[in-house]
Design an enzyme around this catalytic site. Structure first.
Site: not given
Lengths: 350, 350, 350
Positions: B195, B236-238
């Site tokens: 990541q 969470a990511h993005n």
């Protein structure tokens, strides 16, 4: 540690039946215990194992069949198990004082026999009781007070002026007294309402890892005496939790709600804001409480309803599609019988 | 602090009606205020208390009945309350510089009047704006940037290269920029996808205690200007969260979802991955959003449906068993009328 | 880093088709890649982009249309993407040793090339493998063991005697081995049951930010090899999680439950205590598992039912009020037909 059964009977407040001079040094389960160990019968369905256990002695409820064993009778053998674990298996922590690498501010008042590990930061004006333990990297902001025999584990934060009682245990990563979540809408934006109240944890409270308990806007968020809170629980600002209550992991309680004594909230249950929950209430896991709950109730579901009604409902729910199909069949049959369409629009079920 | 009503009217942007020289030094509720204090009327249903409050002055909405009191008129008395709390009750933090026991890496750029408490660790190449406060045991990894007037509370972690705006408040225990949860299935096992993105917290954001906001896989997880996030929330990511939105405690937002401006998510609500939620959307607590949501919607339930439909549904749900029994009765009656079993199998409801 | 396609084909275990001497130094998406970069086709629906991408080379599944590009064929291009990210975009961490400001206790055994940042606290008797990294303010209590190549991020706590495997990654704020939530009711109060067990994280496990995994009462809470746990997850005492399983954010698992291998739990799902979940089970997000689940099942809802049944149920649920109205109409019609009230009380639906 090694103790005679006579000593153990006195320690537990039980009645000795058998050889008071016999000495044991461990506690173990009925299945696994061997000579030199004491065991206990907590669940009556395992009563036959008292005859076959390898233990030297057994804690039994009054009148339990001893099968000729050395026995300590006590009405709560499971409680005795916990106390025997304490006695035999929990190492006594040494008194370490203020260790190198701990940071202690000005005007700190310390009781006797405290242990403060490296990396702990004690703010100005903090008051610590006797035998307090602050594990590594605990941070107490200015003006915090901590009662006697309290243990605060690593990486806990207690914000300014919060008050922690005696014999409290705070697991790692907990945040006590973070700002409550309060904003005044200002057209487009939100303006932060300063949170100038505190949190009070009364005596004998335990707080689970990474749980967060927010400080009140103006006065006090309070956790009552003897209440036990599990991991990752959220208690919002201005809440009052009563005494000897149980909040299981990941519970969330919104602002200004009030719980009574002996309340149990199952895991992931949520309570809306400004709700009042009575004494001895049980809330099932994952439930959402949107309205006040009377004393001695058991509720489930979102929104929460009496548990008995919820059970019936969830038994029927998987049949919902079948019920709908039955209704459609009945409507068709009814139409044939009466020769008309009934009151609904014909494509009602599309 | 003591201020004249004239000064307060100017500070609040309100209209003075009464004695501009009168001086007050605290703000308090209508019920509890005494002489020397100013109070406010935020809820019209308490208007009668203006006549009886012990306060020396009252903030009223324009045209509110003054009952002969000294008054500051303002369209948003609750906002004034927040600003008066700031003025009278929030102590100004002293500028402390880099205190003994703080660890500062190489090539760190610091603004003016920063305060870095003991145990804080500032990684190589970090840039801090003016008047930044890092409380004890805050960890900023290498390359982090922090804007002016930002406060980061104890035991917060900000991972490498993440960017924190100005006037941001991060409560204790927060983790900004932990690795997103991404793996490439490799038959039996999961292979970690590095990541390498970052998190950006824009200006005026507040993040609640123990909340986690993951770094993007490749680019940016973004929290928009003015958005307020409560405790124990997972982003969470993005993900992209818009401006001036509210995420209540224990909300979870899965990867790559996008929320608009002025969105409100109730406590424990969840949003699935790759979902788009429009502007001005409200999601009820504990809901699960599995599909895109249009601007200005209010949704509830799992999966989330329009709130109005959900309300009707949960009113009927506790009657489900009764409905099923009615259908069974109707089927029996229909069978008697028609002399046949209908189209279902006879033991359908077993 | 710059690598030839020949080197990359060997690194990935793929088949080179094209110019093996061509050198690339980055990986990027089909859309964004430029000369000097390698890209990959993971989703067949983007196959046409292979013709137009600016990349110098493409990882394709075997037999994929190359459009004249330099190609590395591999059955799992997405896995190759992850490995190319590792190679090109993850900076190698320098070996830092025990940095100033780290606190290391007595009788600590350290492997080679460890990195221990300022503020980390390593308890007495801890054993660290080779190439272990402890980020700032990590706290390892006495007797903890950590395997080779494990990375523990800032502000993590690992309690006494817990065992962390090799190649484990623990994100910031995690608490491993906090006391399990166990009390013996003593009439009014709750008596704490000492939690003297441990936690074992097997090799290749990853734990997400602020997750909590409690130590067992007597023996072991175990996370199996290769299992990946997201942020803010709660694993209670005495649980066993199998190998290569996935627990998405905010999942909660109550005490003594046992999950198989290759299990996936969606976000905010909950598992009650003493439950057994088989291999290859999928549990939808926000579900509540109250009963054992057989191998290879997919379940949803609270209480969880087969996913297919749940889907049908939630499709019908928003029509519940209409169904009720149909039943009322049918009852009215039936009464007219038969001239009697049927078996229910007349005001049944009030």
């Amino acid at each position: 540690v090694e103790k005679s059964l006579r000593e153990l009977a006195e320690y537990l407040g039980g009645t000795l039946i058998g050889d008071g001079d016999l000495r044991v040094s461990r506690v173990n389960s009925l299945d696994d215990a061997v000579a030199g160990e004491i065991t206990f019968l907590a669940n009556p369905k395992y009563a036959a194992k008292v005859a076959t256990t390898g233990a030297s002695a057994v804690v039994l409820p009054p009148g339990g069949a001893s099968h000729g064993r050395n026995v300590i009778e006590h009405p709560n053998p499971y409680l005795c198990f916990a106390k025997l674990l304490d006695l035999f298996h929990v190492p006594k922590q040494p008194v370490l004082g203020v260790m190198a690498g701990a940071h202690v501010g000005r005007d700190v008042v310390m009781g006797e026999e405290v242990s403060i590990y490296p990396g702990a930061v004690v703010g100005d004006g903090v008051k610590l009781g006797n035998r307090v333990t602050l594990h590594p990297n605990v941070v107490l902001y200015a003006g915090v007070t901590v009662g006697d025999d309290t243990v605060i584990h690593a990486n806990v934060t207690v914000r300014e002026r919060c008050r922690v009682g005696s014999r409290v245990i705070i697991q790692s990563g907990v945040v006590i007294g973070g700002d409550g979540f309060g904003y005044a809408p200002d057209g487009e934006k939100y303006y932060k309402i300063p949170q100038i109240g505190i949190v009070i944890l009364e005596d004998d409270v335990e707080i689970g890892a990474n749980t967060t308990i927010d400080r009140a806007a103006l006065d006090v968020t309070r956790i009552g005496k003897g209440t036990k809170i599990d991991n990752l629980v959220q208690v919002a600002h201005n809440c009052t939790i009563g005494e000897n209550s149980i909040l299981v992991a990941q519970v969330g309680i919104a602002g200004s709600s009030k719980l009574g004594n002996h309340v149990t909230l199952g895991g992931q249950a949520a309570v809306a804001g400004h709700i009042s929950i009575g004494n001895n209430v049980m809330v099932a896991g994952q439930s959402g409480v949107h309205a006040n709950v009377a004393d001695n109730s058991i509720v489930s579901g979102t929104p929460a309803i009496p548990h008995r009604d919820w059970l019936k409902m969830v038994m029927t729910l998987p049949r919902l599609t079948e019920i709908r199909r039955s209704v459609q069949t009945l409507e068709r049959q009814m139409k044939e019988l009466t020769g008309q369409a009934g009151e609904q629009e014909p494509d009602y079920f599309e």
